[in-house]
Enzyme design. Structure first.
Site, PDB file in Angstrom:
ATOM      1  CG  HIS A  45      37.360  46.213   7.185  1.00 53.00           C
ATOM      2  ND1 HIS A  45      37.357  46.272   5.810  1.00 53.00           N
ATOM      3  CD2 HIS A  45      37.774  47.425   7.619  1.00 53.00           C
ATOM      4  CE1 HIS A  45      37.778  47.466   5.422  1.00 53.00           C
ATOM      5  NE2 HIS A  45      38.038  48.187   6.507  1.00 53.00           N
ATOM      6  CG  ASP A  54      38.351  52.524  13.807  1.00 52.66           C
ATOM      7  OD1 ASP A  54      37.466  52.299  12.961  1.00 52.66           O
ATOM      8  OD2 ASP A  54      39.119  53.489  13.756  1.00 52.66           O
TER       9      ASP A  54
END
Ligand code: SDX
Length: 428
Positions: A307, A364
């Site tokens: 991320h 996700d």
């Protein structure tokens, strides 16, 4: 006396104001840099550059903190429903009972879409990806409500557009699913709550009753809350950028959906399950795929990992992983890819390549496992991300409009040819 940052540029000392956020973040305000020095800053991918101030969401990537209007994502996910969080994001406060009931009533009044949208749906090839259809369907709403084209529309009309989007997103999302399986659409049933109505439109077969499972409703509320907003991510920045040109809100959201579709962004939730299925069919060897992800000569990436902001853990992934066990057990689903996912995480988090780069599971990584257990096909996963993110996009757009921000127009550093004379084609 405002605080400043000083630096030397070509031998000249430059002073620029500092801006401190309410959570102690610091920014150098460079809005006068070019007029003072002729220089600009360059930050490919905006890794160190703030595009705006915002009061909606706070992230601390080092500590794995996510808050919406001051409330932690953990408390919201465990105590609120999605429509309540949508209200919080858009209007800035948690609603009291009367405010919530009024909001719910307003949303219910706009869940239907114009019947002409069915004709637009019919034009799509059957196997079209739902995200491409969603981008177009949301943009087409500006044709049904042309008053939205007035950038100076009244606050009431602006609110109506926001309500219409919150109300119609589930209806259109469910229509996408029905279209994909060639079934007739199921219309909204406004006696149901927001999430139950979406599940009913999606999974009810027109010839049979559909029993709404409270476990699934609770899981969907939690998942939609966890996706609701995430400060200036790629798709939200897209919504703000498009909005800065005074484009109508439907077009802004359509652009955000397009950006979210990318596999490096919201599209990753579909890619994760495809990756896990590939690993399962290849014998389930987590170490083999961890090594592929580390190999710079191999294009394979561990989807759902890493991320831009979270360098500790993604608090949303932590909540989703915890819910996975619970929901799969309650639904009596045993999905072998869940075990592969947990093995991948365990192996990666013990590997120096991932540790050094601070790569952790993101929102996700586990979400698709729950979506699939509920019964959604893999192509709908990113549509569900968009459904969750809709109120965040709307809230960020509203804030940008209220801040009366100028049109977004980044500068560049030119690296092309020096001036040269035109050469007629005959002489080339
Ligand atoms: C979302 O921004 C948001 O808030 C987004 C989001 C939201 O709610 O809106 O949180 C939703 O988009 C989550 C991210 C979903 N995407 C994926 O899961 C795709 C896989 N992840 C990566 O592609 C990547 O981690 C990104 C895109 C998420 C972040 O990319 P960055 O910040 O540009 O980092 P990078 O690509 O420069 O990676 C830094 C290093 C590189 O290695 P080196 O060049 O330093 O040797 O880490 C490596 C990368 O190769 N790396 C990975 C990796 N992610 C980063 N290596 C293997 N597998 C990965 N997944």
């Amino acid at each position: 006396m405002s605080e400043t940052a000083c630096f030397l540029l070509d031998g000249n000392e430059i002073e620029l104001p500092l801006i401190r956020g309410s959570e102690g973040e610091t920014a150098v305000d460079i809005s006068t840099l070019r007029s003072k020095t002729g220089a600009i800053t360059l930050d490919i991918g905006y890794k160190n550059t703030g595009a705006t101030t915002s009061a909606i969401t706070f992230l601390d990537g080092e500590k794995g903190i996510l808050r919406h209007r001051g409330y932690s994502i953990e408390e919201l996910a465990n105590n609120s429903c999605f429509l309540e969080v949508a209200y919080l994001l858009i209007f800035g406060e948690l609603p009291n009972k009367q405010q919530y009931e009024q909001f719910e009533t307003e949303v219910r009044r706009h869940t239907l879409v114009n019947e002409d949208m069915q004709n637009i749906f019919k034009a799509w090839p059957t196997k079209s990806h739902p995200m491409g259809q969603l981008t177009a369907m949301i943009s087409s709403l500006s044709s049904f409500y042309p008053e939205c084209l007035d950038p100076n529309q009244s606050k009431e009309d602006q609110k109506l557009t926001m309500i219409r989007l919150v109300a119609k997103m589930p209806t259109i999302s469910a229509m996408l699913y029905k279209k994909s399986i060639g079934h007739p659409v199921v219309y909204p049933n406004n006696s149901l709550d927001y999430v139950s109505n979406f599940l009913n439109m999606t999974f009810k077969h027109i010839t049979e009753d559909y029993e709404i499972d409270p476990i699934v409703v609770e899981a969907m509320n939690k998942l939609l809350i966890l996706h609701a907003d995430h400060e200036q991510n790629c798709s939200t920045s897209t919504v703000r950028m498009v909005g800065s040109s005074n484009a109508n809100l439907y077009s802004c959201i359509s652009a955000g959906i397009a950006a979210l579709w990318g596999p490096l962004h919201g599209g990753a939730n579909q890619q994760v399950i495809e990756m896990l299925e590939r690993i399962k069919s290849d014998g389930g060897d987590a170490t083999k795929y961890i090594n592929k992800a580390k190999d710079k000569d191999d294009s394979f990436r561990l989807m759902g990992f890493g991320h831009r902001v979270y360098k500790n853990h993604d608090p949303r992934a932590t909540i989703i992983k915890k819910s996975c066990d619970d929901i799969l057990n309650k639904l009596g689903v045993n999905d072998p890819v869940f075990d592969i996912a947990k093995k991948l995480e365990e192996t990666a988090l013990a590997d120096s390549y991932f540790i050094e780069r601070k790569l952790f599971p993101n929102v996700d990584f586990y979400s698709g496992i729950i979506y699939r257990a509920i019964g959604f096909p893999i192509e709908m996963f990113t549509v569900l991300f968009a459904l969750g993110r809709l109120p965040g996009w709307v809230a960020q757009w509203r804030e940008m409009r209220d801040q009366n921000q100028p049109i977004g127009r980044p500068r560049q550093i030119y690296t092309g040819y020096a001036p040269r004379a035109f050469v007629p084609m005959a002489n080339r």
